[in-house]
Scaffold this motif. Sequence first.
Motif, short mmCIF file in Angstrom:
data_model
loop_
_atom_site.label_atom_id
_atom_site.label_comp_id
_atom_site.label_asym_id
_atom_site.label_seq_id
_atom_site.Cartn_x
_atom_site.Cartn_y
_atom_site.Cartn_z
N UNK A 1 6.39 12.75 3.91
CA UNK A 1 7.26 11.80 4.63
C UNK A 1 6.54 11.22 5.84
N UNK A 2 5.82 12.08 6.57
CA UNK A 2 5.10 11.60 7.77
C UNK A 2 4.01 10.61 7.38
N UNK A 3 3.34 10.88 6.25
CA UNK A 3 2.26 9.99 5.81
C UNK A 3 2.82 8.64 5.36
N UNK A 4 3.90 8.67 4.58
CA UNK A 4 4.46 7.42 4.05
C UNK A 4 5.04 6.57 5.17
N UNK B 1 0.80 -1.22 0.00
CA UNK B 1 0.00 0.00 0.00
C UNK B 1 0.84 1.28 0.00
N UNK B 2 2.04 1.21 0.61
CA UNK B 2 2.89 2.41 0.67
C UNK B 2 4.29 2.07 0.15
N UNK B 3 4.78 2.88 -0.78
CA UNK B 3 6.12 2.64 -1.31
C UNK B 3 6.76 3.95 -1.74
N UNK B 4 8.07 4.03 -1.53
CA UNK B 4 8.87 5.17 -1.97
C UNK B 4 9.84 4.67 -3.05
N UNK C 1 7.34 16.25 -13.43
CA UNK C 1 6.13 15.48 -13.75
C UNK C 1 5.30 15.16 -12.50
N UNK C 2 5.95 14.77 -11.42
CA UNK C 2 5.21 14.31 -10.23
C UNK C 2 4.59 15.50 -9.49
N UNK C 3 3.38 15.33 -8.95
CA UNK C 3 2.83 16.40 -8.13
C UNK C 3 3.67 16.58 -6.85
N UNK C 4 3.75 17.81 -6.37
CA UNK C 4 4.58 18.10 -5.19
C UNK C 4 4.23 17.19 -4.01
N UNK C 5 2.95 16.86 -3.87
CA UNK C 5 2.50 16.04 -2.75
C UNK C 5 2.95 14.60 -2.81
N UNK C 6 3.58 14.21 -3.91
CA UNK C 6 4.06 12.82 -4.05
C UNK C 6 5.58 12.76 -4.09
#
Length: 261
Positions: A250-253, A151-154, A193-198
């Motif tokens: 970062x806190x969310x991931x 569900x979560x990946x960096x 390309x990526x939104x700032x929030x990602x």
Amino acid sequence: MQTIIDTHAHFHDIVDPVAALQASAASGVSDIILPGVDLRSNQCHLALRAAHAWPRLHPAMGLHPAYVSDASTEDCFVFMRAHMAEAVAVGETGLDFHYKWVRADEGKKKEQRAAFARHLDLAREFDLPVIVHSRGAWRECLDMVTSAGIRRADFHWYSGPEDVLKDVLDAGFVISCSVAVEYSTEVQRAILYAPLGSILVETDAPAKIPVPSGERVPSIPGDVWRALRAVAAIKGVTVDHALATVNACACAVFNLPGFKG
Ligand SMILES: [Zn+2]
């Protein structure tokens, strides 16, 4: 003082970790994610966290694809499982098919895939995010992460093609960028390309970074501010806005314990 999170630093490779921690704290680094790459680094990061309260250190447990055939591989998996509850993430793991000799070696690739799959199983079992090293194997890494139900990946230091990046983002995953965003056109394209929030920022310390003299010197987490400033410039936003956004990401991931901003 404004504070920032370095989402990727390898302290086992830093020559003077205490000096690096002090200098990074002085520049406003509040939290550092410490991905492991082998048995020794996973052990080192847990010991470092026990010895230092500030900046907050958050070990991740992993075996880097470059080290999957080490003699200590099985010991590393035993150690990781035993200490996974103390980690904020699984990684650094993934595939690295950057080098021609790896691409030509089916046995080596199979070994990397098997180790990556074991990490993904651990991430699912412990409900942790995964720090993915995907150089030269971007599509295959994404396919493995999604089919494992993560569900979560960096996607760390993402420098791959845009079509894979689109699918990484559509799947709800994020990318991180290092100080290479100052000079790497591949990284700059991804950040555009990526939104700032990602987007997360990192140093991959002690990865070498250019300094005004033209030399390249080992980085420390305090250098993450350079990645942040470059991201803000590319996205056309203020550094303050970029900082608030990458910290929140970062806190969310990583579901950081005790983060107060
Ligand atoms: Zn790394």
